[in-house]
Design an enzyme around this catalytic site. Sequence first.
Site, mmCIF file in Angstrom:
data_model
loop_
_atom_site.group_PDB
_atom_site.id
_atom_site.type_symbol
_atom_site.label_atom_id
_atom_site.label_comp_id
_atom_site.label_asym_id
_atom_site.label_seq_id
_atom_site.Cartn_x
_atom_site.Cartn_y
_atom_site.Cartn_z
ATOM 1 N N LYS A 35 40.682 56.184 33.831
ATOM 2 C CA LYS A 35 40.828 56.181 35.293
ATOM 3 C C LYS A 35 42.262 56.530 35.676
ATOM 4 O O LYS A 35 42.497 57.308 36.605
ATOM 5 C CB LYS A 35 40.411 54.813 35.860
ATOM 6 C CG LYS A 35 38.901 54.607 35.814
ATOM 7 C CD LYS A 35 38.459 53.175 36.076
ATOM 8 C CE LYS A 35 36.932 53.060 35.871
ATOM 9 N NZ LYS A 35 36.421 51.693 36.007
ATOM 10 N N GLN B 282 38.672 45.773 36.888
ATOM 11 C CA GLN B 282 37.755 46.230 35.837
ATOM 12 C C GLN B 282 36.850 45.073 35.388
ATOM 13 O O GLN B 282 37.332 44.003 35.022
ATOM 14 C CB GLN B 282 38.570 46.768 34.648
ATOM 15 C CG GLN B 282 37.722 47.386 33.553
ATOM 16 C CD GLN B 282 36.973 48.641 34.005
ATOM 17 O OE1 GLN B 282 37.536 49.519 34.640
ATOM 18 N NE2 GLN B 282 35.688 48.715 33.687
ATOM 19 N N ASP C 126 35.227 50.422 44.496
ATOM 20 C CA ASP C 126 34.018 50.342 43.672
ATOM 21 C C ASP C 126 32.778 50.140 44.550
ATOM 22 O O ASP C 126 31.657 50.257 44.067
ATOM 23 C CB ASP C 126 34.123 49.159 42.688
ATOM 24 C CG ASP C 126 34.633 49.585 41.315
ATOM 25 O OD1 ASP C 126 34.429 50.758 40.955
ATOM 26 O OD2 ASP C 126 35.211 48.740 40.620
#
Length: 282
Positions: free
Chosen positions: A55, A99, A122
């Site tokens: 990422k 994460q 997200d």
Amino acid sequence: MAETAKIIDGKAISEKLRGDIRKDVEALINDGIVPGLAVVIVGNNPASRTYVNNKKKACAQVGIHSEEYALPEETTQEQLIALVEELNGRPDIHGILVQLPLPKHIDDEAIIAAISPKKDVDAFHAENVGHIMIGDHKFLPCTPAGVMELLRESNIDVCGKECVIIGRSNIVGKPMAMLLLHQNGTVTICHSRTKNLAEVTRRADILVVAIGKAKFVTADMVKPGAVVIDVGMDRDENGKLCGDVDFASVSQVAGYITPVPGGVGPMTITMLLKNTLTAAKL
Ligand code: NAP
């Protein structure tokens, strides 16, 4: 045997979209705004480490500023929430990604709830999930959004199609169903309690597989000519990366298929970049 299915090249589509994102980022930087993403990782999960590195690399590729916060395994939930709140207040950070999975002593849901919905790149926060349900969303969860882009870029029309999804996770299966429904697909969601799974999957014009079991979907479960999207990221008996779909057999019957690697995976990260850009624009 020769493959009959057309391969949907997620890597190539992803590169194209990242080129467009890079141009938008440059325009925003010229207006004095540098899109910023904070990536938070807790503990030493090797898969999470790989995802975070990928990422960060992708951010650099398109000119998005990224900052990593690597916290030790023993970080408390309170400490993590305090960091999220600090990032919520930072005007130069537009997106916050924590994460998952987090260590067992931390409640994932409590952390997701602490992220400002405006920075929730997200799209896991309940407020954003609600917007996805209604259809007036600003952010889409990265993996299902990536699947929709793969279909769009491959000129596959969803309208009126039988769409079958295997898997009902909050991250993939459920939002995937909503996005296909918004595009007027006729959607069926299967899971571990579904009876006669192969009978259901054989109805699919578009089959999306997200279960986490290596090569689970075999040719007899697929209608000839169907579009097969493999979200899985698994390891085969030799430890090699593979998907939930048995590519060798299914590519003989499907009309279109995504490979693993090089299918959905790169698109997920590309959609994260897109969401960060959107957050910065907002
Ligand atoms: P998950 O939370 O573990 O959910 C798996 C789903 O599959 C559950 O709904 C489960 O049903 C269903 N399932 C399991 N065994 C089944 C069976 N035998 N028959 C029918 N359904 C079955 O997984 P996830 O987070 O959605 O991830 C799925 C896969 O996608 C994993 O391989 C993951 O690594 C991969 N993934 C890839 C990306 C990417 O960027 N490419 C992103 C996210 C995830 P129940 O609900 O009944 O238990």
